[in-house]
Motif scaffolding. Structure first.
Motif, short mmCIF file in Angstrom:
data_model
loop_
_atom_site.label_atom_id
_atom_site.label_comp_id
_atom_site.label_asym_id
_atom_site.label_seq_id
_atom_site.Cartn_x
_atom_site.Cartn_y
_atom_site.Cartn_z
N LYS A 171 -3.81 10.09 3.56
CA LYS A 171 -4.70 10.96 3.02
C LYS A 171 -6.15 10.50 3.18
CE LYS A 171 -1.67 12.76 -0.40
NZ LYS A 171 -1.32 13.03 -2.08
N MET A 172 -6.43 9.41 2.97
CA MET A 172 -7.78 8.87 3.04
C MET A 172 -8.30 8.59 4.36
SD MET A 172 -8.09 6.40 -0.40
CE MET A 172 -6.52 5.69 -0.25
N GLY A 173 -7.56 8.74 5.54
CA GLY A 173 -7.48 8.42 6.86
C GLY A 173 -7.71 6.85 7.23
N LEU A 174 -6.91 6.09 6.26
CA LEU A 174 -7.11 4.74 6.30
C LEU A 174 -5.81 3.86 6.70
CD1 LEU A 174 -8.99 3.89 2.97
CD2 LEU A 174 -9.90 3.60 5.35
N LEU A 175 -4.67 4.88 7.07
CA LEU A 175 -3.50 4.40 7.69
C LEU A 175 -3.70 4.36 9.14
CD1 LEU A 175 -0.56 3.64 6.59
CD2 LEU A 175 0.01 6.01 7.24
N GLU A 176 -3.52 3.03 9.52
CA GLU A 176 -3.40 2.94 11.14
C GLU A 176 -2.16 3.70 11.71
OE1 GLU A 176 -5.88 1.04 12.53
OE2 GLU A 176 -6.70 0.44 10.28
N PHE A 198 0.97 -1.13 0.05
CA PHE A 198 0.11 -0.16 -0.09
C PHE A 198 0.82 1.29 0.12
CE2 PHE A 198 -2.13 -3.46 1.92
CZ PHE A 198 -3.67 -3.22 1.52
N ASN A 199 0.55 2.33 -0.70
CA ASN A 199 1.23 3.46 -0.75
C ASN A 199 0.78 4.29 0.59
OD1 ASN A 199 1.55 6.34 -1.10
ND2 ASN A 199 1.93 6.09 -2.94
N ALA A 200 1.44 4.32 1.35
CA ALA A 200 1.33 4.80 2.90
C ALA A 200 0.76 6.36 2.85
CB ALA A 200 2.36 4.46 3.80
N ASP A 201 1.29 7.08 1.83
CA ASP A 201 0.82 8.55 1.86
C ASP A 201 -0.48 8.74 1.36
OD1 ASP A 201 3.46 9.29 2.62
OD2 ASP A 201 4.29 9.69 0.57
#
Length: 451
Positions: free
Chosen positions: A189-194, A182-185
């Motif tokens: 931005k989508m609020g989907l990075l834990e 997954f592209n962490a950046d």
């Protein structure tokens, strides 16, 4: 008796394709099939010390040969390991030869049938049964016992897959398997990075599609990339097939089982991903779509991690493949070490072979830099392995990794699956036709080995 050699020779043509599918052997780790010939006896560098005394000592060692299809970054890592072994061993010197991956199994088979095989060779674990049936491999139980090999230290899955009729014929080096990256950046931005920097795709088919439909809407980019031909569709298909409880054939390798509800479900999900443009079709290189930030996530193996790591500006995280079905499972294979039968190999060389093979599997923490999971539990639990990025996110997958069954005909299955899945994904045939073709053709392959 080396039997069925004509059949094996014909299968060898397909075997090159299988190497491509089995990945992790290539120069472009994100497109693992394509490699360049890069034959280089790595021992040269270790055998070049200027000091005459070292040359004298080296000459007293037992010399053995080692062949592998690693010609990319994994080849560099293996070369370094061989050099390290040669520097440490007081009794054995290894001459390492890398062979172009698409030619590897053809050349190995030719050498095996003419008593010119290397002392040690890499062999994917899913091919062991065919080579044992053709009487091409030395059994390793007695040799391993004499060398102090602790088979119980290998993961349970690898222990089981390394045996044919209760005997060990290979020593696993790794487990390599399918992941999502997954592209962490973009996910931040989508609020989907834990908070811990990971991405968690919810389990279940419905939740999976809801999640990636949201990503498609919010990112404005391709949700998932993944090359639409060759190995990648097969990895996805076998992962889904086994997550829904299916497999390719019965345990005896006599009856194909691809006319199952599980296979239909796997194929339907793949087409749903394509038709909904979560995983758009006609992708020539899914890795490039990801590294070019056209796709915010990608399906690829653990072998892609070095390539992604080396991509300037790409901030990514690698995770275990999500669970859509009812059972934890993910496509996997394993590079193993084997001792080919060769009338010219001496008992002393066999002993040296075991010394080298045991040393390699004891020192796979460095091999794990290629993205693969070490074969031994003790190495998996080492700080050397745990300190590598992302490994803790997917190392557990090795415990439910699913290899193809140990049956004859896997090379033919691979070739057939490439063709049928690529045709379906391109929209040129439907799920029913694909499933029927797979069942009919794989049964014919199995029948050719069971006559």
């Amino acid at each position: 008796m080396k039997k069925k050699l004509f059949k094996k020779a014909a299968a060898a043509v397909m075997a090159g394709c299988m190497v491509l599918s089995l990945a992790a052997c290539g120069g472009n780790s994100a497109a693992p099939a394509q490699t360049e010939t890069n034959t280089k006896p790595s021992a040269e560098s270790a055998a070049e010390p200027a000091a005459e005394t070292e040359n004298t000592a080296s000459a007293e060692k037992t010399k053995i040969t080692f062949w592998a299809p690693f010609s990319g970054g994994d080849g560099d890592i293996m070369t370094s390991l061989v050099d390290e072994f040669n520097a440490q061993s007081e009794t054995t010197e290894v001459e390492f030869m890398i062979i172009k991956s698409e030619e590897y199994y053809t050349k190995l088979l030719a050498a095996m049938t003419s008593d010119s095989a290397p002392t040690v060779a890499i062999n994917h674990i899913t091919r062991i049964k065919e080579y044992v049936v053709d009487d091409l491999l030395e059994p390793l139980d007695e040799l391993g016992a004499a060398s102090g090999v602790d088979w119980a230290d290998f993961t349970e899955r690898l222990q089981q897959a390394s045996q044919v009729d209760g005997a060990f014929y290979c020593m696993p080096l790794d487990t390599h398997l399918l992941l999502m990256h997954f592209n962490a950046d973009e996910f931040e931005k989508m609020g989907l990075l834990e908070a811990d920097g990971t991405v968690k795709v919810p389990a279940g088919e419905e939740a999976f599609f809801e999640y990636f439909n949201r990503i498609k809407e919010e990112s404005g980019k391709m949700p998932l990339s993944g090359t639409s031909m060759n190995g990648l569709p097969m990895y996805v298909w076998y992962t889904l097939l086994t997550q829904f409880g299916g497999d390719v054939c019965d345990a005896e390798g006599k009856t194909a089982t691809l006319d199952s509800d599980a296979n239909r479900k796997a194929l339907e999900i793949m087409m749903k991903m394509v038709d909904s443009e979560i995983w758009p079709k006609n992708q020539k290189n899914g890795a490039e779509l990801f590294t070019g930030n056209i796709a915010v996530a990608t399906i690829n193996g653990d072998w892609a991690i070095p390539t992604f790591t080396g991509t300037e500006g790409l901030n990514f995280v690698s995770m275990a493949f999500p669970q859509l079905g009812t059972t934890e499972s993910v496509y996997a294979d394993s590079h193993t070490l084997v001792v080919p039968k060769n009338a010219n190999t001496t008992d002393v060389q066999k002993t040296s072979a075991m010394e080298f093979m045991k040393w390699l599997t004891d020192n796979t923490g460095k091999w794990a830099q290629s993205g693969h999971i070490p074969s031994k539990v003790s190495v998996m639990e080492s700080e050397e392995f745990k300190s590598l990025p992302f490994r803790e996110n997917y190392a557990e997958s090795a415990n439910y990794a699913k290899f193809y069954p140990q049956v004859c005909g896997v090379a033919g299955l691979t070739e057939m699956t490439y063709r049928e899945l690529a045709t379906m994904i391109a929209g040129e045939q439907d799920v029913d036709t694909t499933m029927n073709n797979m069942q009919t053709q794989f049964q014919e392959i199995l029948d050719s080995y069971n006559k």
